[in-house]
Each structure stands twice: as structure tokens, then as C-alpha cells.
Design a protein around this motif. Structure first.
Motif, PDB file in Angstrom:
ATOM      1  N   VAL A 162      20.352 -27.488   1.726  1.00 35.41           N
ATOM      2  CA  VAL A 162      19.098 -27.507   0.982  1.00 35.41           C
ATOM      3  C   VAL A 162      18.825 -28.940   0.554  1.00 35.41           C
ATOM      4  N   ASP A 217      17.804 -30.136  11.431  1.00 35.13           N
ATOM      5  CA  ASP A 217      16.601 -29.668  10.737  1.00 35.13           C
ATOM      6  C   ASP A 217      15.389 -29.705  11.673  1.00 35.13           C
ATOM      7  N   ASN A 274      14.691 -23.520   4.186  1.00 34.26           N
ATOM      8  CA  ASN A 274      13.541 -23.621   3.272  1.00 34.26           C
ATOM      9  C   ASN A 274      12.917 -22.284   2.919  1.00 34.26           C
ATOM     10  N   ASN A 275      13.193 -21.253   3.712  1.00 33.41           N
ATOM     11  CA  ASN A 275      12.584 -19.949   3.425  1.00 33.41           C
ATOM     12  C   ASN A 275      13.422 -18.813   4.004  1.00 33.41           C
ATOM     13  N   ALA A 322      13.384 -29.117  -0.266  1.00 32.27           N
ATOM     14  CA  ALA A 322      13.484 -27.658  -0.070  1.00 32.27           C
ATOM     15  C   ALA A 322      13.616 -26.960  -1.414  1.00 32.27           C
ATOM     16  N   TYR A 337      10.326 -26.902  -3.023  1.00 29.79           N
ATOM     17  CA  TYR A 337       9.404 -26.003  -2.331  1.00 29.79           C
ATOM     18  C   TYR A 337       9.702 -24.541  -2.647  1.00 29.79           C
ATOM     19  N   ALA A 338      10.976 -24.165  -2.507  1.00 27.12           N
ATOM     20  CA  ALA A 338      11.308 -22.729  -2.544  1.00 27.12           C
ATOM     21  C   ALA A 338      11.912 -22.276  -3.869  1.00 27.12           C
ATOM     22  N   ASN A 368      19.263 -26.932   7.911  1.00 27.22           N
ATOM     23  CA  ASN A 368      18.432 -27.003   6.705  1.00 27.22           C
ATOM     24  C   ASN A 368      17.627 -25.721   6.539  1.00 27.22           C
TER      25      ASN A 368
END
Ligand code: G3H
Ligand code: 13P
Ligand code: NA
Ligand code: ZN
Length: 310
Positions: free
Chosen positions: A48, A257, A25-26, A52, A55-56, A23
Motif C-alpha cells: 500500500v 504496480d 488500491n481497491n 493508496a 485513496y482507499a 500494489n
């Protein structure tokens, strides 16, 4: 360019190994995972979740993953994790993903089939592959009370019907794994239903199976967190030897994750404790990225067996 999981799964099934689905996220997480993949020449699935994506932002994540493909030249699939509606799956298919999961497992069987089939028809028309899910994992994210009684394991007698009627490319199953860092109760012996997995393989031969909730909740990182101001007593995951056993079977995709979260959080907690005067994010995000890389390399080499398969 990004690839689908078609070839990856075909080779993984034949070769008795699994692809890691991590997973993202950034940027640092994407870099850590893909640098690890590059070093040991492993195909990768970057996934993703809808969280996520909120968030991103969809575009940032797609562009970051495309940058990783350009930098590494690895076969990388971009996958939607736990899509819960046709609309979300469509947005990801239209927006550059090469694989989507439609998780209809909370719906009654026939509704799961109808929803999954609808996503498959749209996805296949656009060259995208689909993961479905049958059976429900015990517990929910961050739920501290996972138990057998809450689980509804996949029914092996349904898998052939589900796969053929929906046309899915892979199937997530429930055999005792669960999401998050508390997969078994304190004192409970970790256990997976390999008997159910064997029945599934028998009823649906040559079909890639997916294992969610498959972090091992690496004790070293749990310890690092607890020794540096964190509080995660009784965090426990799936033992690595069980995951290795699963990877040798029809399981072709293993989702991770929580182990990424633990590596990042443990490293940053320790860094802050050791360096109270530092305040440049690069100083602690750098080691966190390095920890993700080391952790993913370890998974590829010791758990998944997908090194040198790119
Ligand atoms: O299955 C859940 C994954 O660990 C993603 O978690 O929904 O908090 O992003 P998330
Ligand atoms: P873990 O919480 O065990 O890492 O599982 C992740 C997952 O299944 C994502 O879909
Ligand atoms: Na396998
Ligand atoms: Zn999952």
C-alpha cells in the motif's frame, strides 16, 4: 493471520526465486491478486502506497486484505510501500501492517541511516519488518524521460555499512529499473546493471534484495489500451527474462504496480468499446479483476518462480 516477510525471504533466497509485491488500491485488485496466488499456491506481498492509503482509507485496505487471508489461507504480508516518514511508518505498524518500507533514499547517506534506524527500532519492537533503500531510481512516476544520467545506482561499497548500522531486514536497490510505464527512451535498449547487483550480493551475502520499478509493461495490454482510445506510445518496461535472472539472484521481492494498472485499464477500455450500452460497474470491473488474476498468475509462474512455495 498476516505474516511478515521473514520466512518468505529466507526461503526465496535459498530457493533462487522471488516473491511478488503487488500494489493494492481497491477490492477488485486485492481479489484478482489473491485468487491468482491461491490457484498456484504462492506466498504474496500486498503493498500500500501513501497514495493508496489516502485513496482507499487505511482501515478499508487492512480489512480487505484480512478478508483475502481468510478466504485464501495463504501467507500474505501487508507492506507499506515507500514510507517517507517515521510517523507514516508508525501509523502502519500500529495499524496492522506486518512490513514497512522507509524510503530515505532521497536524503544524504547519514540522514537515510538515522531515519531508517529509527523506524527499524520501532518496527522490530512491534514484530514488524523493515525495507530500506539505497540509491535512487531514475525518473519519477509517469515521467516520460528516464535516463541513465538521472539514475544514481546503489553504491555496492555502502550496502554492508547501511544494512548493519540500520538493522533493516531487506534492501531496495537501484540498478536501472524505474517506476511507471516509460522505463527506457524510445530506441534505447533495456538494460539492468547486473554487475552492480553481483557486487551488492558479494558485499552483503545472504541478504534479501528488493527490486522496485519492475513491471514489464506488458505489450499486450499497452496494445489493448492504444487500440481502444488510449494513448500510451512508447510505453516500455523491463523484459521478463531480465526479471527472471534477477529472481534467481539475491533479489527476493519484485515490485509490480504498473502492470496491474495496464491490465485493468486495457480491459475496461476494450469493454467500453465493445459494449457501449452497458453501465453496471460489475460488468467491467469483473473482467478487470479477471485480467489482474491472469496477469499475476503469469508473473508467478513465468517470472517470479514462487508457485507452490506457500
Ligand atoms: O512506487 C509507486 C507505486 O507504483 C505506487 O504508486 O504512489 O501512485 O500509489 P502511487
Ligand atoms: P512499477 O511501476 O514498475 O510497477 O513499479 C512499482 C513499484 O516499484 C512500487 O513500489
Ligand atoms: Na531470489
Ligand atoms: Zn517503488
Amino acid at each position: 493471520p498476516l505474516v511478515t516477510t521473514k520466512e518468505m525471504f529466507r526461503k526465496a533466497y535459498e530457493g533462487g526465486y522471488a516473491i511478488g509485491a503487488f500494489n493494492v488500491n481497491n477490492m477488485e485488485i486485492i481479489q484478482g491478486i489473491t485468487e491468482a496466488g491461491k490457484e498456484v499456491n504462492a506466498p504474496l506481498i500486498l503493498q500500500v502506497s501513501s497514495g493508496a492509503r489516502k485513496y482507499a482509507n487505511h482501515t478499508y485496505l487492512v480489512k480487505l486484505v484480512e478478508a483475502a487471508v481468510e478466504e485464501t489461507n495463504l501467507p500474505i504480508a501487508l507492506h507499506l510501500d515507500h514510507g517517507d516518514s517515521f510517523e507514516l511508518c508508525k501509523a502502519c505498524i500500529d495499524g496492522g501492517f506486518t512490513s514497512v518500507m522507509i524510503d530515505g533514499s532521497k536524503h544524504p547517506y547519514e540522514e537515510n541511516i538515522a531515519l531508517t534506524k529509527k523506524v527499524v527500532e520501532y518496527a522490530h519492537a512491534h514484530g514488524v519488518v523493515v525495507e530500506g533503500e539505497l540509491g535512487q531510481l531514475a525518473g519519477i512516476e509517469d515521467d516520460v524521460n528516464v535516463s541513465d544520467e538521472d539514475a544514481s545506482f546503489t553504491k555496492p561499497e555502502q550496502v554492508y555499512d547501511f544494512a548493519t548500522r540500520t538493522g533493516v531486514d531487506s534492501l531496495a536497490i537501484a540498478i536501472g529499473t524505474s517506476h511507471g510505464a516509460y522505463k527506457f527512451k524510445p530506441g534505447q535498449k533495456p538494460q539492468l546493471r547486473f554487475d552492480i547487483l553481483a557486487e551488492i550480493e558479494k558485499n552483503l551475502p545472504n541478504f534479501p534484495i528488493v527490486l522496485h520499478g519492475a513491471s514489464s509493461v506488458i505489450p499486450e495490454y499497452v496494445k489493448m489500451i492504444n487500440e481502444n482510445g488510449g494513448k500510451m506510445p512508447d510505453a516500455i518496461g523491463i523484459p521478463e527474462d531480465m526479471l527472471r535472472q534477477a529472481a534467481r539472484s539475491a533479489v527476493c521481492k519484485i515490485n509490480i504496480d504498473s502492470d496491474i494498472r495496464l491490465a485493468v485499464t486495457g480491459t475496461i477500455r476494450k469493454y467500453f468499446n465493445d459494449n457501449p450500452s452497458h453501465f453496471d460497474p460489475r460488468q467491467y470491473l469483473g473482467p478487470a479483476r479477471e485480467a489482474v488474476k491472469d496477469m499475476v498468475k503469469h508473473k508467478i509462474l513465468n517470472v517470479l518462480g514462487c508457485d507452490n512455495k506457500a
